[in-house]
Motif scaffolding. Structure first.
Motif, mmCIF file in Angstrom:
data_model
loop_
_atom_site.group_PDB
_atom_site.id
_atom_site.type_symbol
_atom_site.label_atom_id
_atom_site.label_comp_id
_atom_site.label_asym_id
_atom_site.label_seq_id
_atom_site.Cartn_x
_atom_site.Cartn_y
_atom_site.Cartn_z
ATOM 1 N N UNK A 40 0.775 -1.255 0.148
ATOM 2 C CA UNK A 40 0.085 -0.114 0.114
ATOM 3 C C UNK A 40 0.836 1.186 0.104
ATOM 4 N N UNK A 41 1.997 1.266 0.619
ATOM 5 C CA UNK A 41 2.828 2.593 0.704
ATOM 6 C C UNK A 41 3.281 2.727 -0.648
ATOM 7 N N UNK A 42 3.903 1.484 -1.545
ATOM 8 C CA UNK A 42 4.322 1.834 -2.758
ATOM 9 C C UNK A 42 3.177 2.167 -3.766
ATOM 10 N N UNK A 43 2.104 1.629 -3.473
ATOM 11 C CA UNK A 43 0.912 2.390 -4.554
ATOM 12 C C UNK A 43 0.552 3.573 -4.133
ATOM 13 N N UNK A 44 0.241 3.993 -2.999
ATOM 14 C CA UNK A 44 -0.165 5.282 -2.617
ATOM 15 C C UNK A 44 0.726 6.317 -3.055
ATOM 16 N N UNK A 45 2.016 6.106 -2.755
ATOM 17 C CA UNK A 45 3.137 7.051 -3.070
ATOM 18 C C UNK A 45 3.817 6.986 -4.276
ATOM 19 N N UNK A 46 3.303 6.071 -5.318
ATOM 20 C CA UNK A 46 3.643 6.083 -6.633
ATOM 21 C C UNK A 46 5.287 5.742 -6.643
ATOM 22 N N UNK A 47 5.579 4.659 -5.831
ATOM 23 C CA UNK A 47 6.679 4.074 -5.944
ATOM 24 C C UNK A 47 7.139 2.762 -6.745
ATOM 25 N N UNK A 48 5.913 2.438 -7.307
ATOM 26 C CA UNK A 48 5.962 1.176 -8.347
ATOM 27 C C UNK A 48 6.368 1.425 -9.480
ATOM 28 N N UNK A 49 7.132 0.731 -10.277
ATOM 29 C CA UNK A 49 7.558 0.879 -11.706
ATOM 30 C C UNK A 49 6.438 1.122 -12.539
ATOM 31 N N UNK A 50 6.767 2.193 -13.320
ATOM 32 C CA UNK A 50 5.516 2.361 -14.250
ATOM 33 C C UNK A 50 5.178 1.236 -15.191
ATOM 34 N N UNK A 51 3.987 1.045 -15.136
ATOM 35 C CA UNK A 51 3.261 -0.241 -15.911
ATOM 36 C C UNK A 51 3.094 -1.490 -14.871
ATOM 37 N N UNK A 52 3.453 -1.173 -13.830
ATOM 38 C CA UNK A 52 3.440 -2.586 -13.033
ATOM 39 C C UNK A 52 2.515 -2.049 -11.757
ATOM 40 N N UNK A 53 1.696 -1.142 -11.764
ATOM 41 C CA UNK A 53 0.768 -0.928 -10.741
ATOM 42 C C UNK A 53 -0.327 -2.102 -10.715
ATOM 43 N N UNK A 54 -0.890 -2.521 -11.618
ATOM 44 C CA UNK A 54 -1.918 -3.340 -11.733
ATOM 45 C C UNK A 54 -1.387 -4.777 -11.121
ATOM 46 N N UNK A 55 -0.213 -5.127 -11.366
ATOM 47 C CA UNK A 55 0.239 -6.376 -10.816
ATOM 48 C C UNK A 55 0.498 -6.245 -9.304
ATOM 49 N N UNK A 56 0.975 -5.067 -8.775
ATOM 50 C CA UNK A 56 1.220 -4.907 -7.499
ATOM 51 C C UNK A 56 -0.307 -4.734 -6.549
ATOM 52 N N UNK A 57 -1.210 -4.157 -7.306
ATOM 53 C CA UNK A 57 -2.473 -4.159 -6.905
ATOM 54 C C UNK A 57 -3.148 -5.664 -6.582
ATOM 55 N N UNK A 58 -3.021 -6.341 -7.488
ATOM 56 C CA UNK A 58 -3.239 -7.742 -7.541
ATOM 57 C C UNK A 58 -2.696 -8.467 -6.473
ATOM 58 N N UNK A 59 -1.695 -8.089 -6.285
ATOM 59 C CA UNK A 59 -0.709 -8.883 -5.022
ATOM 60 C C UNK A 59 -1.384 -8.316 -3.717
#
Length: 221
Positions: A40-59
């Protein structure tokens, strides 16, 4: 107009973001700190590499389902848990977390008679006994941070970053019929904003109040 400071801090932010991504994300975008809080920290603060947001949301969604839709976050993750879910299009899970009534959850505390927010999810045990006297405040706001999500996402009141003092806001309420109705108001420097909605068999009805000489951009589902 502080262009030098803007450039300095913008550069620093990008360097920090790049360092975090190098340390905590694989080449395929998988988060190495794949806990509820890490994700949630990575997703909220836009730390996820671009293009992989959905992958980490699903995780994150997989972790929540594995916990039977219960949170396992602490003081760092809880304030942004529901916010990150709503940000990436899963307000349904955010509402499910809010409405859970068994431990650990906000409503567990309410059902135990709490009129304040506890330092621990289990400060009071199901039998009514205090779980411990060490580091166990009975009036400790940290988990009460869910109220920010209620204002910003449930009722959708968000100040615009392109204006000062709440002269302009974005209204983006994310309603859910399980709540039935919701309403929030804030007395800003520019005046009183209100945002509310109600569910009936005909659908959702929305009601907004905007102060004189202010602007609001409305975004509905």
């Amino acid at each position: 107009g502080m262009e030098a400071e803007k450039s300095e801090y913008g550069k620093l932010a990008e360097e920090i973001r790049a360092a975090i991504q190098k340390e905590y994300f694989t080449a395929t975008g998988r988060c190495a700190a794949a806990t509820q809080t890490g994700l949630v920290l990575a997703l909220e603060y836009d730390l996820v590499p671009e293009g992989f947001e959905q992958k980490n949301l699903e995780a994150l969604q997989t972790l929540l389902k594995g916990a039977e839709m219960h949170l396992k976050t602490g003081f760092l993750g809880t304030p942004v848990l529901c916010r990150a879910l709503s940000k990436w299009g899963d307000s349904d899970s955010a509402y499910t977390l809010l409405l859970q009534e068994d431990y650990p959850s906000w409503l567990y505390e309410v059902n135990m008679g709490a009129t304040t927010v506890w330092e621990r999810w289990n400060s009071v045990l199901p039998d009514g006994k205090i779980s411990g006297i060490g580091m166990n405040s009975m009036n400790h706001y940290a988990y009460g941070s869910i109220v920010e999500w209620m204002y910003r996402d449930m009722c959708g009141i968000n100040p615009s970053e392109d204006a000062v003092g709440f002269q302009r806001i974005t209204l983006a309420p994310k309603a859910d019929k399980r709540m039935g109705h919701a309403k929030a108001a804030i007395d800003s420097p520019a005046g009183r904003y209100e945002s509310g909605w109600q569910w009936s068999e005909k659908g959702f009805t929305y009601d907004f109040t905007i102060p004189f000489n202010c602007e609001a951009e409305l975004r509905l589902p």
